[in-house]
Design a protein around this motif. Structure first.
Motif, mmCIF file in Angstrom:
data_model
loop_
_atom_site.group_PDB
_atom_site.id
_atom_site.type_symbol
_atom_site.label_atom_id
_atom_site.label_comp_id
_atom_site.label_asym_id
_atom_site.label_seq_id
_atom_site.Cartn_x
_atom_site.Cartn_y
_atom_site.Cartn_z
ATOM 1 N N ALA A 1 -9.707 -4.965 -6.134
ATOM 2 C CA ALA A 1 -10.689 -4.204 -6.902
ATOM 3 C C ALA A 1 -9.980 -3.183 -7.784
ATOM 4 O O ALA A 1 -9.156 -2.424 -7.306
ATOM 5 C CB ALA A 1 -11.661 -3.501 -5.955
ATOM 6 N N GLY B 1 -13.323 -10.129 -2.429
ATOM 7 C CA GLY B 1 -12.021 -10.418 -3.021
ATOM 8 C C GLY B 1 -12.110 -11.489 -4.110
ATOM 9 O O GLY B 1 -11.502 -11.359 -5.168
ATOM 10 N N ARG C 1 -9.170 -15.859 2.077
ATOM 11 C CA ARG C 1 -8.182 -15.804 1.006
ATOM 12 C C ARG C 1 -7.190 -16.959 1.081
ATOM 13 O O ARG C 1 -6.575 -17.315 0.093
ATOM 14 C CB ARG C 1 -7.381 -14.503 1.107
ATOM 15 C CG ARG C 1 -8.174 -13.250 0.974
ATOM 16 C CD ARG C 1 -8.308 -12.870 -0.471
ATOM 17 N NE ARG C 1 -7.021 -12.826 -1.131
ATOM 18 C CZ ARG C 1 -6.266 -11.758 -1.217
ATOM 19 N NH1 ARG C 1 -6.672 -10.648 -0.673
ATOM 20 N NH2 ARG C 1 -5.120 -11.786 -1.844
ATOM 21 N N LYS D 1 -7.787 0.879 1.096
ATOM 22 C CA LYS D 1 -6.678 -0.078 1.195
ATOM 23 C C LYS D 1 -7.210 -1.508 1.132
ATOM 24 O O LYS D 1 -6.659 -2.363 0.435
ATOM 25 C CB LYS D 1 -5.946 0.112 2.520
ATOM 26 C CG LYS D 1 -5.110 1.370 2.601
ATOM 27 C CD LYS D 1 -4.329 1.328 3.904
ATOM 28 C CE LYS D 1 -3.679 2.650 4.216
ATOM 29 N NZ LYS D 1 -3.075 2.614 5.563
ATOM 30 N N ALA D 2 -8.292 -1.761 1.878
ATOM 31 C CA ALA D 2 -8.862 -3.110 1.901
ATOM 32 C C ALA D 2 -9.287 -3.522 0.501
ATOM 33 O O ALA D 2 -9.055 -4.657 0.077
ATOM 34 C CB ALA D 2 -10.049 -3.161 2.863
ATOM 35 N N ALA D 3 -9.904 -2.584 -0.233
ATOM 36 C CA ALA D 3 -10.362 -2.904 -1.583
ATOM 37 C C ALA D 3 -9.177 -3.169 -2.504
ATOM 38 O O ALA D 3 -9.237 -4.036 -3.373
ATOM 39 C CB ALA D 3 -11.216 -1.769 -2.126
ATOM 40 N N GLN D 4 -8.094 -2.428 -2.283
ATOM 41 C CA GLN D 4 -6.887 -2.653 -3.095
ATOM 42 C C GLN D 4 -6.356 -4.067 -2.877
ATOM 43 O O GLN D 4 -5.961 -4.746 -3.810
ATOM 44 C CB GLN D 4 -5.804 -1.654 -2.694
ATOM 45 C CG GLN D 4 -5.826 -0.369 -3.471
ATOM 46 C CD GLN D 4 -4.732 0.549 -2.987
ATOM 47 O OE1 GLN D 4 -4.715 0.923 -1.811
ATOM 48 N NE2 GLN D 4 -3.819 0.888 -3.857
ATOM 49 N N ILE D 5 -6.322 -4.470 -1.602
ATOM 50 C CA ILE D 5 -5.815 -5.808 -1.298
ATOM 51 C C ILE D 5 -6.756 -6.869 -1.839
ATOM 52 O O ILE D 5 -6.334 -7.907 -2.326
ATOM 53 C CB ILE D 5 -5.593 -5.958 0.223
ATOM 54 C CG1 ILE D 5 -4.409 -5.088 0.626
ATOM 55 C CG2 ILE D 5 -5.363 -7.407 0.602
ATOM 56 C CD1 ILE D 5 -4.096 -5.118 2.082
ATOM 57 N N ASP D 6 -8.072 -6.568 -1.795
ATOM 58 C CA ASP D 6 -9.038 -7.509 -2.350
ATOM 59 C C ASP D 6 -8.928 -7.588 -3.865
ATOM 60 O O ASP D 6 -9.501 -8.489 -4.477
ATOM 61 C CB ASP D 6 -10.463 -7.100 -1.961
ATOM 62 C CG ASP D 6 -10.910 -7.780 -0.671
ATOM 63 O OD1 ASP D 6 -10.318 -8.821 -0.342
ATOM 64 O OD2 ASP D 6 -11.828 -7.274 -0.009
ATOM 65 N N PHE E 1 -7.658 -4.632 9.404
ATOM 66 C CA PHE E 1 -7.377 -3.244 9.756
ATOM 67 C C PHE E 1 -7.893 -2.886 11.139
ATOM 68 O O PHE E 1 -8.827 -3.501 11.657
ATOM 69 C CB PHE E 1 -8.028 -2.306 8.742
ATOM 70 C CG PHE E 1 -7.457 -2.449 7.366
ATOM 71 C CD1 PHE E 1 -6.394 -1.672 6.969
ATOM 72 C CD2 PHE E 1 -7.980 -3.365 6.468
ATOM 73 C CE1 PHE E 1 -5.857 -1.792 5.704
ATOM 74 C CE2 PHE E 1 -7.457 -3.496 5.201
ATOM 75 C CZ PHE E 1 -6.391 -2.704 4.819
ATOM 76 N N PRO F 1 -0.679 -4.942 -4.503
ATOM 77 C CA PRO F 1 -1.113 -5.613 -3.273
ATOM 78 C C PRO F 1 -1.907 -6.883 -3.539
ATOM 79 O O PRO F 1 -1.702 -7.898 -2.876
ATOM 80 C CB PRO F 1 -2.000 -4.556 -2.597
ATOM 81 C CG PRO F 1 -1.544 -3.254 -3.129
ATOM 82 C CD PRO F 1 -0.977 -3.515 -4.486
ATOM 83 N N LYS F 2 -2.794 -6.827 -4.541
ATOM 84 C CA LYS F 2 -3.691 -7.966 -4.749
ATOM 85 C C LYS F 2 -2.948 -9.209 -5.218
ATOM 86 O O LYS F 2 -3.424 -10.316 -5.079
ATOM 87 C CB LYS F 2 -4.797 -7.603 -5.734
ATOM 88 C CG LYS F 2 -4.321 -7.354 -7.157
ATOM 89 C CD LYS F 2 -5.485 -6.928 -8.025
ATOM 90 C CE LYS F 2 -5.048 -6.430 -9.373
ATOM 91 N NZ LYS F 2 -4.711 -7.469 -10.336
ATOM 92 N N TYR G 1 -16.850 -3.083 4.108
ATOM 93 C CA TYR G 1 -17.569 -2.258 3.139
ATOM 94 C C TYR G 1 -18.993 -2.037 3.654
ATOM 95 O O TYR G 1 -19.761 -2.997 3.778
ATOM 96 C CB TYR G 1 -17.589 -2.947 1.775
ATOM 97 C CG TYR G 1 -16.221 -3.404 1.323
ATOM 98 C CD1 TYR G 1 -15.177 -2.492 1.209
ATOM 99 C CD2 TYR G 1 -15.962 -4.723 1.043
ATOM 100 C CE1 TYR G 1 -13.926 -2.900 0.814
ATOM 101 C CE2 TYR G 1 -14.706 -5.139 0.640
ATOM 102 C CZ TYR G 1 -13.690 -4.221 0.532
ATOM 103 O OH TYR G 1 -12.448 -4.618 0.147
ATOM 104 N N LEU H 1 0.829 -1.203 0.000
ATOM 105 C CA LEU H 1 0.000 0.000 0.000
ATOM 106 C C LEU H 1 0.867 1.259 0.000
ATOM 107 O O LEU H 1 0.412 2.333 -0.316
ATOM 108 C CB LEU H 1 -0.923 0.002 1.221
ATOM 109 C CG LEU H 1 -1.870 -1.183 1.275
ATOM 110 C CD1 LEU H 1 -2.514 -1.313 2.639
ATOM 111 C CD2 LEU H 1 -2.933 -1.055 0.197
ATOM 112 N N CYS I 1 -13.694 -10.094 -7.204
ATOM 113 C CA CYS I 1 -12.738 -9.348 -8.013
ATOM 114 C C CYS I 1 -11.844 -10.290 -8.819
ATOM 115 O O CYS I 1 -11.322 -9.918 -9.853
ATOM 116 C CB CYS I 1 -11.864 -8.460 -7.139
ATOM 117 S SG CYS I 1 -12.772 -7.149 -6.305
ATOM 118 N N ARG I 2 -11.649 -11.491 -8.313
ATOM 119 C CA ARG I 2 -10.798 -12.455 -9.017
ATOM 120 C C ARG I 2 -11.590 -13.378 -9.915
ATOM 121 O O ARG I 2 -11.060 -14.347 -10.435
ATOM 122 C CB ARG I 2 -10.067 -13.321 -7.985
ATOM 123 C CG ARG I 2 -8.978 -12.616 -7.299
ATOM 124 C CD ARG I 2 -8.303 -13.512 -6.282
ATOM 125 N NE ARG I 2 -7.151 -12.838 -5.769
ATOM 126 C CZ ARG I 2 -7.209 -11.791 -4.970
ATOM 127 N NH1 ARG I 2 -8.378 -11.353 -4.586
ATOM 128 N NH2 ARG I 2 -6.122 -11.190 -4.552
#
Lengths: 360, 293
Positions: free
Chosen positions: B193, A99, A150, B186-191, A81, A72-73, A87, A52, A102-103
């Motif tokens: 998106a 997640g 994950r 940040k969470a969405a980036q790691i996920d 966190f 990061p992904k 969300y 990040l 998104c994949r």
């Protein structure tokens, strides 16, 4: 095999160095806690591991692969966190599967993964709810579920318990520790709470001013702190550090003489800093260690007592220096009077007064 | 200041409030009463029931005005929100010169609708504005005459309205975007998106209370629009860009039909209420839900 290797990592914001040459080697299955006061760079380090933030120089290697330029992904990590970062517009189920969505993971597979994680964390009844309808502890669980689903190489926790109340924090602490034992994941966990670090970690990295002060297992960190900062940061109440002198094989503080450890031989006649844990200063009848050795008896004036219920913290003058001791709660001490104490000299630490590093 | 006698606080707050709310209540009541009287040039007594309303609703003028309001209202609101949102998202990318751009987009808000209307009427005037500029540059076949086109003229008002208000929408959206928790992104980036999914699934859904507020403010701006049309097209060509507020003005002060004008004004008020009442109820439900949570 190392799950995570950090080599000579630097991070500068303009001319300010936030991280100054971090080196860490974290093994598979380790529970590593990065601990330090606020502003020590621990969260920056975690963000850099996650991708990040970018490092100014140095290498991050996850599972044998340099990941500095990888998004990061694609780093095979999951993060929990401090604010949970759920969300708000999605249900718990959608939060956990986002997640995978998104994949482009197929739906049946997603459902299976959610079911597995929900069972593991016992959040099945919450799957249809929105985060706003959950309590702090439940949100914490969902945030962990999102990470667990994950099944990554590396879990990153950024002060995940600091928004919980004291009771819940202790419960979740145990749960995370049990979870680690059960799934054997590699975890990097950031906290400013040294108790969290001591109770959960298999390895602790104590950080201060952008540098790792000591990286070792909890017992070593506690009993053999590498320097005065680590000694005083870990443990509550903190380790007593008082100026002393080595004379004829003894550590001398005013009129108190303690046997010096053999490694202090080269310091004969010189000034040192004596570090002694409060629990090593106790009531005179106390016997220390498994062998039940009696302590060294001293007389010292009592300045203040703080009963905590389980024990009494006492401020006393040991050889003229103010130190903290921990005595049994049923011992009656009169403030202002002189009382007898027993000192456990087996675990004393000596530090170089110039460099503040551990001598012996 | 020390020598000055302190004015009691209640005077400062309550007196202007009473005067202002008195004005609103009294004139609303008076207009409503007028709408049931046979008043023409001057207010007169008498009761004619709903006659003023039926005759206003029967005029072609009102029908056109109301159709225009539907076109203008939806076009203006939807496009202003879209423009504002796009601007806000672009500025949210931490671009250089953000402050300057933000001021530029916000500036039209400081200009009154009359000035906006006048300027745009020059720009859109085929004889002196954009069309003439392009023609003079050599592209003589270029035509841009919406202002004098019966069917397109209403869209010139939409364009001018968007120019004026999208900065306002942008400012509110930007504030909303900036208040999105950093950890969430940040969470969405790691996920994993991407930018599109990040905005559509994570960030924009947190923005919808602001969207509703902007929607309501823009809708009520649209419904009571008067000065913009007055300055830009004057309701023309003919009555092609007539809006209800202009009809009210027309009845009251051009034709000397106070009763009918008042009836049209009350109809306009009812339209406004149709927007504001649901919003007020929604706000109340939200507050209650928040209190229960």
């Amino acid at each position: 095999m190392s799950a995570l290797v950090i080599r000579d990592l630097h991070k500068r914001f303009g001319s300010v160095g936030v991280l100054k040459g971090i080196n860490l080697d974290i093994d598979d299955g380790d529970f590593t806690v990065l601990v330090g006061p606020s502003g020590c760079g621990k969260s920056t380090l975690l963000n850099i591991i996650a991708g990040l933030e970018t490092a100014s120089s140095g290498e991050i290697v996850i599972d044998g692969k340099v990941v500095n330029t990888i998004a990061p992904k694609d780093r095979d990590i999951a993060m929990v966190f401090q604010t949970y970062a759920l969300y708000p517009s999605m249900t718990v189920r959608q939060n956990i599967t986002f997640g995978m969505e998104c994949r482009n993971v197929p739906k049946p597979q997603r459902e299976e993964a959610v079911a597995r994680v929900a069972r593991l964390l016992q959040i099945e009844p919450l799957l249809g709810r929105k985060p706003a309808q959950l309590s702090g502890g439940q949100r914490q669980r969902v945030a962990m579920g999102r990470a667990l689903v994950r099944d990554p190489k590396l879990f990153l926790f950024d002060e995940p318990l600091s928004n919980l109340d004291a009771k819940l924090r202790v419960e979740m602490r145990m749960e995370i520790k049990q979870l680690h034992a059960r799934i054997g994941a590699t975890i990097v966990y950031v906290t400013h709470d040294q108790i969290e670090a001591m109770t959960m970690a298999t390895r602790i990295a104590v950080m201060h001013q952008g540098e790792v002060q000591q990286f070792a297992d909890p017992e070593t960190i506690y009993n053999r702190p590498a320097n005065v900062f680590v000694a005083r940061f870990m443990g509550a109440p903190p380790m007593n550090t008082v100026p002393a002198r080595i004379a004829s094989g003894q550590v001398v503080v005013g009129d108190v003489r303690l046997p010096a450890p053999p490694a202090a031989a080269g310091w004969e006649g010189r000034e040192v800093i004596l570090g002694i844990r409060p629990e090593c200063i106790a009531e005179p009848t106390r016997q220390f260690g498994e062998a039940g050795t009696p302590g060294i008896r001293i007389m010292a004036p009592v300045e203040l007592t703080e009963p905590t219920g389980a024990e009494t913290i006492v401020v006393l003058r040991m050889g003229g220096e103010k130190v903290l001791g921990r005595v049994a709660p049923d011992i009656r001490l009169t403030v202002g009077a002189t009382a007898a104490f027993a000192i456990d000299a087996r675990k004393i630490c000596l530090f170089d007064p110039q460099t503040e590093r551990l001598i012996a | 200041m020390a020598g000055l006698r302190r004015v009691p606080e209640f005077l400062v707050i309550w007196v202007p409030l009473l005067i202002a709310s008195g004005q609103i209540v009294v004139f609303t009541a008076w207009t409503t009463w007028l709408s049931f009287t046979p008043s023409t040039l001057m207010p007169t007594d008498g009761f004619v029931g709903l006659r003023n309303y039926t005759s206003v609703l029967a005029t072609r003028n009102w029908k056109i005005a109301f159709d225009n309001l539907l076109i203008f209202g939806s076009g203006f609101v939807v496009l202003t929100m879209l423009t504002g949102l796009v601007l806000a998202v672009l500025i949210d990318q931490r671009i250089r010169g953000e402050n300057v751009l933000r001021s530029i987009f916000l500036y039209p808000l400081a200009v009154s609708f009359v000035v906006t209307g006048t300027v745009w009427s020059w720009l859109l005037n085929p004889g002196m504005g954009i069309q003439k500029l392009v023609n003079d540059l050599g592209w003589s076949g270029f035509r841009f005459d919406w202002l004098v086109d019966r069917d397109m003229a209403i869209w010139t008002i939409v364009v001018a309205g968007i120019w004026q208000s999208s900065g306002f929408a942008m400012a509110l959206f930007l504030a909303g975007l900036r208040s999105v928790e950093a950890d969430l992104i940040k969470a969405a980036q790691i996920d994993g998106a991407g930018p599109w999914r990040l905005y559509t699934r994570v960030i924009l859904p947190t923005l919808w209370p602001i969207m509703i507020a902007v929607l309501v403010i823009l809708l009520q701006t649209a419904i009571r629009t008067f000065d913009l049309v007055r300055a830009l097209t004057g309701g023309g060509p003919g009555i092609a860009t007539q809006l209800p507020s202009l009809v009210v003005y027309d009845f009251m002060f051009q034709r000397g039909q106070l009763g009918r004008g008042a009836a049209a004004a009350v109809l306009l008020l009812l339209t406004l209420l149709a927007v504001l009442l649901p919003y007020a109820i929604w706000k109340r439900v939200q507050a209650r839900r928040a209190a229960n949570a």
